[in-house]
Design a protein around this motif. Structure first.
Motif, PDB file in Angstrom:
ATOM      1  N   CYS A 184       0.850  -1.206   0.000  1.00 29.32           N
ATOM      2  CA  CYS A 184       0.000   0.000   0.000  1.00 29.32           C
ATOM      3  C   CYS A 184       0.875   1.242   0.000  1.00 29.32           C
ATOM      4  O   CYS A 184       1.104   1.860   1.061  1.00 29.32           O
ATOM      5  CB  CYS A 184      -0.911   0.015   1.213  1.00 29.32           C
ATOM      6  SG  CYS A 184      -1.574  -1.606   1.671  1.00 29.32           S
ATOM      7  N   GLN A 209      -6.310  -6.044   5.602  1.00 30.31           N
ATOM      8  CA  GLN A 209      -5.537  -6.379   4.419  1.00 30.31           C
ATOM      9  C   GLN A 209      -5.766  -7.807   3.925  1.00 30.31           C
ATOM     10  O   GLN A 209      -5.926  -8.044   2.737  1.00 30.31           O
ATOM     11  CB  GLN A 209      -4.043  -6.174   4.707  1.00 30.31           C
ATOM     12  CG  GLN A 209      -3.667  -4.727   4.972  1.00 30.31           C
ATOM     13  CD  GLN A 209      -3.936  -3.847   3.771  1.00 30.31           C
ATOM     14  OE1 GLN A 209      -3.654  -4.230   2.639  1.00 30.31           O
ATOM     15  NE2 GLN A 209      -4.493  -2.672   3.998  1.00 30.31           N
ATOM     16  N   ALA A 269      -5.711   1.626  -1.496  1.00 28.14           N
ATOM     17  CA  ALA A 269      -4.777   0.585  -1.909  1.00 28.14           C
ATOM     18  C   ALA A 269      -5.395  -0.339  -2.945  1.00 28.14           C
ATOM     19  O   ALA A 269      -4.823  -1.364  -3.293  1.00 28.14           O
ATOM     20  CB  ALA A 269      -4.328  -0.225  -0.694  1.00 28.14           C
TER      21      ALA A 269
END
Length: 546
Positions: A184, A209, A269
């Motif tokens: 990211c 994530q 991201a």
């Protein structure tokens, strides 16, 4: 003897008028008999040249009208088809925009709910963060911390991010070792800024994530800047999220519309929010389209495949009105197919083709009908009704146009039948008409396809020879004389008068550069040929010679 002679003379004188009548009747019969033999090739043409109008001029006119009608019909039908196609595309675009608006509204509603009712959560995260800072200052040996006990005590996941923006300690074991510089890049830059700023920061809705689950994160740097204390709180079990879950809106749109393959909300991201599976970062063209939408705010699209079928990936930047953190900007990814659009366009195309075919058939029929109505009047406006040659009006237009050209020569043959009145007087006008048609046919054939023949009226004809030299003009005149002579036999005479033609020749620009002068000089040459005994041609000479 003298008495008998006188008596015979008186009888002869008395019978003279009767003999004259008998001679005249015999001459007429003779001409008629000769007309049936010598004129046989000439008079065998039974059909008038006008009977060919339908096969030539009418065909050309009908073809032109059909082509014009087909062109206009095709343009109108195509324009209508394109309009319908564009309308179908616009409708699809409008539908997609409505889906965008629905998802935007759902996200805004959730953000607003957390903004209004989630202040206590942010306040609690701030308190815990400072408590952990105090703990760190008292005991910086993080490897001796029990992060699982901290999670149980605070009910928040605890993460420690080092100076390289890497999670080195955490109560959530799968995230240990996560390097934000690798996964990211945008977030890594934000972490550097927050580390340098030293204040407390909290974001709105973000995604874990690896699991993709929705979480809220807060950040506070240690005093020595070596670490950032990050807290994570799962939003999916909170009453607010359950009440205002945007994923229900997304699922409803997907289930209710077969054109929608998938709708995702992506963080900075490019990871999907709310996925129960391990989040995946976009790659390739999808990533480029995402970055363009995120950076510029311009809606971008990428055509690819979804489960092996063609699909369009649409990326739309969404900026929250309530979230002031790094999660303020998100991107909607709408994956849709164009099956319904293709179906509509296919129906429109088939309708267009069937309508176009019908229009063309009607247009062709109307064109043929109109051509049948106007072909003959239009033809007669520029053609002689008896011979089929062009008429005086056409000759005047053509000679003006020919002389208006900047270079080149123009030959003019003025042609006149000799003793034509005898045919009309002795054989009748019907025979005279047949003779004129035959002469016209021979003149047309003699001048060739590169020249033009006209009938000015009565027994007067004319021919225009573009780019002709004097030798070529004389050769053409000779062909006309011999052709007419063969057709109208020189043996056909009445009172010693043969039916022949006389020709006068004039060339432009030598004998005149304007129509009036050129015609006058050709006419002068014509009368000169008649003075020389007819059945010949003369070239105009200014001094009056041949």
């Amino acid at each position: 003897m003298e008495e008998n002679n006188g008596s015979n003379y008186i009888k002869f004188i008395a019978s003279f008028p009767a003999k004259i009548m008998q001679f005249r009747q015999g001459s007429t019969s003779a001409i008629k008999r000769l007309a049936g033999t010598a004129f046989t090739p000439l008079f065998r043409q039974e059909r008038s040249p006008l009977s060919n109008v339908k096969s030539r001029f009418q065909f050309k006119l009908a073809s032109a009208l059909i082509l014009f009608a087909m062109l206009i019909s095709t343009l109108v039908a195509t324009s209508d088809h394109l309009r319908m196609k564009n309308q179908a595309i616009a409708n699809t675009e409008k539908q997609i925009e409505l889906y965008e608006k629905s998802v935007r509204n759902a996200l805004d509603t959730l953000d607003k709910a957390y903004y209004l009712f989630g202040e206590n959560l942010a306040k609690r995260m701030k308190e815990i963060s400072y408590e952990l800072i105090v703990k760190y200052e008292a005991d910086p040996r993080l490897d001796e911390w029990d992060f699982q006990r901290l999670k149980e005590a605070y009910r928040f996941d605890v993460y420690m991010i080092n100076e390289e923006n890497k999670i080195v300690y955490s109560s959530y074991l799968p995230d240990i070792g996560l390097d934000f510089n690798d996964c990211c890049g945008k977030l890594a830059k934000v972490l550097d800024e927050r580390r340098a700023g030293g204040g407390f920061y909290h974001d709105g809705i973000d995604t874990e994530q690896y699991s993709g689950k929705l979480k809220k994160y807060s950040y506070l740097a240690t005093g020595d800047k070596k670490y950032i204390v990050q807290l994570g709180y799962s939003l999916e079990n909170s009453p607010i999220f359950k009440e205002f879950d945007f994923s229900r809106t997304v699922d409803g749109l997907i289930q209710g519309n077969p054109s929608i393959n998938e709708i995702q909300v992506l963080n900075l991201a490019s990871r999907r929010l709310g996925s129960s599976e391990r989040g995946e970062i976009l790659q390739g063209d999808r990533k480029q389209a995402f970055d363009a939408a995120f950076a510029t705010g311009t809606t971008t699209e990428y055509k690819g495949t979804w489960n092996g079928e063609p699909a369009v990936y649409r990326y739309v930047r969404h900026e929250s009105q309530y979230d002031e953190g790094v999660t303020k900007v998100k991107v909607l990814e709408i994956v849709y197919n164009e099956k319904e659009l293709d179906r509509v366009l296919d129906v429109n195309t088939r309708t267009f083709l069937s309508q176009l075919l019908g229009i063309l058939v009607v247009a062709a029929g109307l064109s043929l009908l109109i051509a049948g109505w106007v072909a003959k009047p239009m033809y007669l406006a520029f053609h002689d009704s008896l011979t089929g040659l062009k008429n005086r009006a056409s000759f005047e237009d053509d000679i003006r146009a020919a002389l208006a050209k900047p270079a080149g020569t123009l030959g003019l043959l003025m042609i006149d039948l000799d003793n034509f009145k005898v045919v009309n007087d002795r054989l009748g006008h019907e025979a005279g008409d047949r003779l004129l048609r035959g002469v016209a046919r021979e003149i047309r054939a003699a001048v060739g396809s590169e020249a033009y023949a006209y009938r000015l009226g009565g027994d007067e004809f004319v021919a225009l020879l573009p780019s002709a030299t004097l030798r070529e003009a004389e050769a053409t005149a000779s062909r006309v004389l011999s052709s007419v002579r063969r057709t109208i036999s020189a043996e056909v005479e009445s009172f010693g008068q043969a039916i022949t033609v006389s020709i006068g020749i004039a060339l432009s620009p030598e004998h005149g550069a304007d129509p009036r002068t050129l015609c006058r000089n050709a006419d002068t040459a014509l009368y000169k040929s008649k003075e020389l005994g007819k059945n010949t041609y003369c070239v105009y000479q200014p001094d009056g010679g041949r």
